[in-house]
Write a protein that holds these residues in place. Structure first.
Motif, mmCIF file in Angstrom:
data_model
loop_
_atom_site.group_PDB
_atom_site.id
_atom_site.type_symbol
_atom_site.label_atom_id
_atom_site.label_comp_id
_atom_site.label_asym_id
_atom_site.label_seq_id
_atom_site.Cartn_x
_atom_site.Cartn_y
_atom_site.Cartn_z
ATOM 1 N N THR A 1 0.838 -1.193 0.000
ATOM 2 C CA THR A 1 0.000 0.000 0.000
ATOM 3 C C THR A 1 0.877 1.248 0.000
ATOM 4 N N THR B 1 -0.335 -6.612 -5.983
ATOM 5 C CA THR B 1 -1.235 -5.472 -6.151
ATOM 6 C C THR B 1 -0.689 -4.267 -5.398
ATOM 7 N N THR C 1 -1.869 -0.714 -3.798
ATOM 8 C CA THR C 1 -3.034 0.052 -3.370
ATOM 9 C C THR C 1 -2.617 1.486 -3.050
ATOM 10 N N ASN D 1 -4.053 4.794 -1.239
ATOM 11 C CA ASN D 1 -5.107 5.237 -0.340
ATOM 12 C C ASN D 1 -5.664 6.591 -0.766
ATOM 13 N N ALA E 1 -10.059 4.339 -2.281
ATOM 14 C CA ALA E 1 -8.725 3.838 -2.628
ATOM 15 C C ALA E 1 -8.759 3.100 -3.959
ATOM 16 N N LYS E 2 -7.604 3.084 -4.636
ATOM 17 C CA LYS E 2 -7.491 2.395 -5.911
ATOM 18 C C LYS E 2 -6.455 1.286 -5.789
ATOM 19 N N ALA E 3 -6.821 0.122 -6.264
ATOM 20 C CA ALA E 3 -5.910 -1.021 -6.271
ATOM 21 C C ALA E 3 -5.475 -1.271 -7.707
#
Length: 713
Positions: free
Chosen positions: A650, A672, A674, A676, A690-692
């Motif tokens: 993240t 992946t 992520t 925030n 949030a975008k993953a």
């Protein structure tokens, strides 16, 4: 064969209306006859022609005084007799020959010109070969000194009005020296308590007008003079020495060629071989000239009191050293000072060396700094000079000295501006135009207040010095080393050579300020890759400042292997780096934090990492905020971050950047990534969530106070 006849018989047949003439060209006078003629009484004066001719012609030939000139006979007395016979303003000719000296040649307090072309003088005793000295009148106690001005044809001139008891026989244009018991500010004796024997104030002035009890002097007082002031007039006779070769034989702390308390003395076309201490000593002289002279070697033995200076400038003012060559001295030129006690009634040891110019002069293989000033030197200029094969090219102590359009080759240090280790000051210098070649340690070193017992140890001197138009090639050490100083630099071009390893910093700024304008360029193409880990700048100390307007770090494809970062820091210095251009982004970023909150580094990278990608940086972790700050917030340019993650991670927070900054984040790893959303990560993402990013996905952000997601094009 020529006919030798007595001088009395040098008459030919009597003419029709006159006396007898010469008998013919074959008549040659004998030596005895010439001697008889020169010694015969003159019908008008009653003196011999030998004594009368100098007053008529103004010239004296040392050959008329019994010099032998074979290098064996002691010619000291005969030469001094010839000097004594030279009339005021006259000329003494010393013919070709080799003259042995056991005592100095001494003038007798009159102006004269000595011509010694073709003559060789052998110093066979531990005394100076030549000592010409002026005289001082009895001193007057000064009861007051008031600065003011007078009107000249173009404006106001600074003056000093002094008061004293009684009258003085001075006239307009006379040269006087004012001195006192104050310690010279910034000298090595400027400590508390001051030593009994200290460097004390003094200065030459020109008399403008005189009245009963006072005089107006032209000039501005350069140092405060308040204690025990005295003044004396210096004699005005002028000495000029031209030609001759001097060969030393024994160590002499007073030097070989000594001029003292003279106005506008000059030495020209003199060669000194094997100088026993100082070659030319100029003590308390005003407006001296050392021109087209050569020193082939000068003894540097401080234990014997022999300091091998080419020119020793001791408390003189406005001297000129021009077109000289000094080979193997201690210093080719050095300003020095003498110490005095409180109340010492002697003008010579008081004051600074001031206003000297050293031009078109070469120093080769000096044992210390080729050109040097001591802590009492002020306003000294080195112009178009060259130092070769020396530990230091130019060493500047004192204040407001200058190096202009000079060269240094094959040296440890190009220019060193420094205080003495435990006392003294060094500030306000200017280096404008320096070419340096093959420098093993540092091109410009500026260290002051550096001894642990220095009264100002650890305190940065806020009075700046200035360097500009610096070009250096084959530098194996640093461009700058700064300690406790303030330096303004402009237009610096350094080509580094040698190993680029993890202990090498190309410039060190310690408890100092370095402010750079124009372009500063460090070229690393010729550096040798060793153990990467060094930096272009090492800035240490909470009070340190590094400020640049245009900084170039170039070195083509190997630069990333030669520096791990552009700027390394210790403590919390302030960095203000505008327009940093680097060929390749270093392996650990532009700087290492922490720095002060007011710091910034705005960089541009010419290409990406390794030459195989257009991305600025491939990341394997998403949480290194210092790395993100280095990459994103410290650049003018748009940034692409390429993440190669092995597992899911993240990106918690992005740094503050400039308005309009564009950031593209791309995930090409297996895990992946992520990103925030919200105030903490400084993002405003579409859908407020949030975008993953899966493998192969990317996102585009623009900074407008937060990182706002935009449509990726």
């Amino acid at each position: 064969m020529a006919t030798r006849v007595p001088i009395a018989n040098l008459k030919g047949p009597q003419g029709i209306r006159g006396e007898r003439g010469f008998p013919g060209l074959n008549a040659v006078p004998t030596d005895e006859a010439i001697a008889e003629l020169l010694g015969a009484p003159d019908s008008f004066t009653g003196g011999s022609l030998r004594n009368v001719l100098p007053s008529i012609t103004g010239s004296v030939n040392a050959a008329d005084f019994g010099v032998v000139g074979d290098g064996v006979a002691n010619d000291t007395a005969a030469l001094n007799a010839a000097i004594a016979a030279t009339p005021t303003g006259g000329r003494l000719i010393i013919p070709a020959g080799t003259y042995k000296l056991t005592q100095p040649l001494i003038d007798t307090g009159r102006s004269m010109q000595v011509e010694a072309y073709g003559a060789t003088f052998i110093q066979s005793a531990a005394v100076p070969a030549v000592r010409f000295a002026g005289q001082w009148e009895a001193s007057k106690a000064v009861t007051g000194a008031v600065e003011g001005t007078t009107t000249g044809s173009g404006g106001l001139l600074p003056t000093l009005t002094i008061s004293f008891a009684g009258t003085v026989p001075w006239t307009r244009g006379d040269l006087v020296k004012l001195w006192g018991d104050d310690v010279i500010p910034g000298s090595s004796a400027d400590i508390t308590p001051a030593p009994a024997s200290s460097f004390r104030v003094g200065q030459f002035f020109t008399v403008a007008s005189v009245s009963a009890g006072s005089a107006v002097l032209l000039g501005k007082m350069r140092d405060p003079m308040t204690l025990g002031l005295r003044v004396a007039r210096m004699s005005s006779h002028v000495i000029s020495w031209r030609g001759g070769t001097f060969i030393g034989a024994a160590a002499s702390p007073t030097g070989m060629f000594v001029f003292q308390a003279l106005r506008a003395p000059s030495v020209q076309d003199v060669t000194i071989q094997n100088a026993t201490g100082q070659a030319f000593s100029m003590a308390a002289c005003y407006g001296y000239l050392v021109d087209s002279c050569t020193v082939d070697w000068a003894l540097d033995d401080s234990g014997a009191g022999a300091y091998g200076y080419g020119v020793d400038d001791n408390t003189s003012e406005f001297g000129l050293v021009r077109g000289c060559r000094f080979h193997q001295p201690r210093h080719g030129y050095s300003s020095t000072g003498s110490t005095a006690t409180v109340g010492q009634d002697a003008p010579m040891p008081h004051g600074r060396t001031y206003g000297a110019r050293i031009v078109d002069t070469v120093v080769i293989a000096s044992s210390s700094a080729a050109f040097d000033t001591h802590a009492t030197g002020q306003g000294i200029v080195f112009q178009n000079c060259e130092a070769t094969d020396a530990p230091i090219g130019y060493q500047l102590r004192g204040n407001r000295n200058r190096v202009i359009d000079c060269t240094v080759r094959n040296a440890e240090r190009g220019v060193r501006m420094a205080s003495d280790a435990n006392a003294g000051q060094s500030w306000g210098h200017t280096i404008d135009g320096l070419y340096a070649d093959n420098i093993s340690m540092v091109v410009v070193e500026y260290v002051t207040r550096h001894g642990s017992t220095h009264p100002d140890f650890g305190v940065r001197d806020q009075r700046p010095s200035f360097v500009s138009n610096i070009v250096a090639r084959e530098v194996y050490g640093r461009a700058f080393t700064l300690l406790n100083t303030t330096l303004n630099a402009a237009d610096v071009d350094i080509d580094f050579s040698g190993p680029m390893d993890n202990v090498r910093a190309l410039a060190r700024v310690q408890d100092a300020w370095l402010r750079c304008t124009g372009e500063v360029r460090f070229e690393l193409l010729n550096g040798v890759t060793a153990a990467p880990g060094g930096s272009a700048f090492w800035v240490t100390g909470a009070g340190s400042l590094l400020e640049t307007t245009r900084l170039r770090i170039t070195g083509a494809s190997n630069m990333a292997n030669r520096l791990s970062k552009v700027i390394a820091t210790d403590g919390t210095p302030t960095l203000r780096i505008d327009d940093l251009l680097i060929d390749y982004f270093p392996s650990t970023g532009t700087i290492n934090d922490p720095t002060t909150a007011s710091s910034w580094v705005h960089y541009r990278a010419a290409v990406g990492i390794g030459g195989t990608t257009s991305f600025f940086f491939p990341l394997t972790v998403a949480t290194n905020r210092d790395t993100l700050t280095n990459i994103v917030a410290r650049t003018f340019e748009d940034v692409v971050l390429q993440f190669t993650l092995a597992g899911a991670q993240t990106l918690e927070q992005l740094p503050v950047a400039r308005l309009g900054q564009k950031l593209i984040i791309s995930n090409i790893g297996a895990g992946t990534l992520t990103i925030n959303h919200g105030a903490t990560p400084r993002t405003a993402l579409n859908g407020n969530t949030a975008k993953a990013l899966a493998t192969g996905q990317a996102i585009c952000l623009i900074f407008d106070g937060v990182w706002r997601q935009v449509t990726f094009i």
